[in-house]
Design a protein around this motif. Structure first.
Motif, PDB file in Angstrom:
ATOM      1  N   UNK A 146       0.821  -1.200   0.000  1.00 54.09           N
ATOM      2  CA  UNK A 146       0.000   0.000   0.000  1.00 54.09           C
ATOM      3  C   UNK A 146       0.863   1.261   0.000  1.00 54.09           C
ATOM      4  N   UNK A 147       1.953   1.237   0.779  1.00 52.76           N
ATOM      5  CA  UNK A 147       2.856   2.394   0.813  1.00 52.76           C
ATOM      6  C   UNK A 147       3.464   2.631  -0.566  1.00 52.76           C
ATOM      7  N   UNK A 148       3.825   1.550  -1.256  1.00 51.04           N
ATOM      8  CA  UNK A 148       4.396   1.676  -2.595  1.00 51.04           C
ATOM      9  C   UNK A 148       3.368   2.235  -3.561  1.00 51.04           C
ATOM     10  N   UNK A 149       2.137   1.762  -3.452  1.00 49.58           N
ATOM     11  CA  UNK A 149       1.074   2.255  -4.332  1.00 49.58           C
ATOM     12  C   UNK A 149       0.894   3.758  -4.183  1.00 49.58           C
ATOM     13  N   UNK A 150       0.758   4.231  -2.953  1.00 48.34           N
ATOM     14  CA  UNK A 150       0.512   5.654  -2.736  1.00 48.34           C
ATOM     15  C   UNK A 150       1.728   6.496  -3.134  1.00 48.34           C
ATOM     16  N   UNK A 151       2.932   5.967  -2.936  1.00 45.75           N
ATOM     17  CA  UNK A 151       4.134   6.698  -3.328  1.00 45.75           C
ATOM     18  C   UNK A 151       4.195   6.862  -4.845  1.00 45.75           C
ATOM     19  N   UNK A 152       3.917   5.777  -5.575  1.00 50.03           N
ATOM     20  CA  UNK A 152       3.946   5.838  -7.037  1.00 50.03           C
ATOM     21  C   UNK A 152       2.818   6.718  -7.567  1.00 50.03           C
ATOM     22  N   UNK A 153       1.645   6.622  -6.953  1.00 42.25           N
ATOM     23  CA  UNK A 153       0.519   7.451  -7.390  1.00 42.25           C
ATOM     24  C   UNK A 153       0.828   8.927  -7.183  1.00 42.25           C
ATOM     25  N   UNK A 154       1.454   9.259  -6.059  1.00 45.36           N
ATOM     26  CA  UNK A 154       1.853  10.648  -5.815  1.00 45.36           C
ATOM     27  C   UNK A 154       2.849  11.101  -6.872  1.00 45.36           C
ATOM     28  N   UNK A 155       3.792  10.227  -7.229  1.00 50.34           N
ATOM     29  CA  UNK A 155       4.789  10.571  -8.248  1.00 50.34           C
ATOM     30  C   UNK A 155       4.113  10.810  -9.593  1.00 50.34           C
ATOM     31  N   UNK A 156       3.120   9.982  -9.923  1.00 49.64           N
ATOM     32  CA  UNK A 156       2.389  10.150 -11.182  1.00 49.64           C
ATOM     33  C   UNK A 156       1.682  11.500 -11.218  1.00 49.64           C
ATOM     34  N   UNK A 157       1.065  11.875 -10.114  1.00 50.68           N
ATOM     35  CA  UNK A 157       0.404  13.187 -10.033  1.00 50.68           C
ATOM     36  C   UNK A 157       1.414  14.307 -10.268  1.00 50.68           C
ATOM     37  N   UNK A 158       2.555  14.214  -9.606  1.00 50.95           N
ATOM     38  CA  UNK A 158       3.584  15.247  -9.734  1.00 50.95           C
ATOM     39  C   UNK A 158       4.082  15.357 -11.169  1.00 50.95           C
ATOM     40  N   UNK A 159       4.315  14.211 -11.802  1.00 47.77           N
ATOM     41  CA  UNK A 159       4.813  14.208 -13.177  1.00 47.77           C
ATOM     42  C   UNK A 159       3.784  14.804 -14.133  1.00 47.77           C
ATOM     43  N   UNK A 160       2.515  14.427 -13.962  1.00 51.53           N
ATOM     44  CA  UNK A 160       1.470  14.947 -14.844  1.00 51.53           C
ATOM     45  C   UNK A 160       1.304  16.456 -14.693  1.00 51.53           C
ATOM     46  N   UNK A 161       1.352  16.927 -13.459  1.00 54.15           N
ATOM     47  CA  UNK A 161       1.200  18.363 -13.238  1.00 54.15           C
ATOM     48  C   UNK A 161       2.366  19.131 -13.861  1.00 54.15           C
TER      49      UNK A 161
END
Length: 297
Positions: A274-289
């Motif tokens: 779960x920690x890995x999922x949220x970390x990667x999802x946060x990274x995806x948000x940052x990259x898209x923005x």
């Protein structure tokens, strides 16, 4: 118009945008309540709210009215389900929410696919009992009455809901004629754009979730039915071709119908997963923005 009463044009636009974004964050606790239709488990609802908080489309389109539309879609679904289970107050709330969402945008009516499919499931689950039909007809009648009363009050204030709807249909037809978005291409590309707005990771989770409940659909019960209905709502909107193109934005009100089923699979992950999922999802948000131009100011 409200903010222009207090500020000059540039400042009013800035304050209005910030206020709109702040209001959109209320969708997070609403997702928490929406996930309660699947399960009352506190952890499961918290995961759903956390997943929604990291949906890229809610950030990259700031500030847009689309950010608040998921709130209306979820409140309508919650009210409708509770109304069918016997709550008269929920039936009234359903009519009021329906009025509020149509005052903002008519594309939210596409989420009615969820309401229709859940009503069909409810009647089937109750084996078509007379009490179930009374609950269905009564809830629909109360909701419609509340909807009509609200629109009646608006009409007395000088707003014509009927002519507004007719005008909106005419504008939609005009827009469709000027923008080349054939159904044959959008029916395949729109789900991709929608998934991109969800942050990509929702896709694999949804596949895992559907595969799991397919193996034991009968045993899964209400949870399985709600997940299938929620995902089928997205499919109906896609196949119908009612909202073609720009789905990362236009389908933003459908994101909770994908995020909640996806979040159900996080319950099966361990803490590290779960920690890995949220970390990667946060990274995806940052990259898209930082790297993708969804909206050009």
């Amino acid at each position: 118009a409200f903010w222009l009463r207090f500020f000059d044009a540039p400042t009013a636009a800035l304050v209005g945008g910030i206020a709109l974004g702040a209001f959109a964050t209320l969708a997070i606790p609403v997702v928490h309540a929406f996930a309660g239709l699947w399960s009352e488990d506190r952890r499961a609802r918290l995961f759903a709210a956390a997943c929604y908080a990291l949906v890229p489309a809610t950030v990259v389109f700031f500030p847009e009215f689309d950010q608040i539309y998921p709130i209306f879609a979820m409140l309508a679904a919650i009210a409708w389900v509770r109304a069918l289970h016997g709550s008269r107050a929920a039936a009234i709330a359903f009519g009021v929410v329906l009025f509020a969402e149509t005052f903002f945008a008519y594309n939210l009516l596409a989420a009615g696919a969820f309401l229709a499919m859940y009503a069909a499931y409810f009647l089937r689950r109750e084996r078509g009992a007379a009490s179930a039909w009374r609950a269905f007809v009564g809830s629909a009648a109360i909701g419609l009455a509340a909807f009509i009363v609200c629109n009646g009050v608006l009409w007395l204030c000088g707003f014509d809901p009927v002519q507004t709807f007719v005008h909106a249909l005419a504008m939609q037809k005009l827009d469709a004629a000027t923008v080349h978005r054939p159904w044959s291409s959008t029916v395949l590309l729109d789900p991709y754009d929608f998934l991109l707005g969800a942050g990509i990771l929702a896709g694999p989770l949804i596949v895992l979730h559907v595969a799991r409940i397919a193996k034991a659909f009968a045993a899964a019960g209400e949870e399985a039915a709600l997940s299938i209905i929620a995902l089928a709502t997205i499919l109906v909107v896609d196949v119908s071709g009612l909202l073609r193109g720009e789905t990362a934005r236009l389908w933003l009100f459908l994101q909770p119908f994908a995020i909640v089923p996806a979040s159900r699979e996080l319950l099966r992950f361990d803490v590290r997963g779960r920690a890995l999922f949220f970390a990667v999802q946060w990274l995806i948000v940052a990259v898209m923005v930082c790297r993708m131009s969804f909206v050009e100011p």
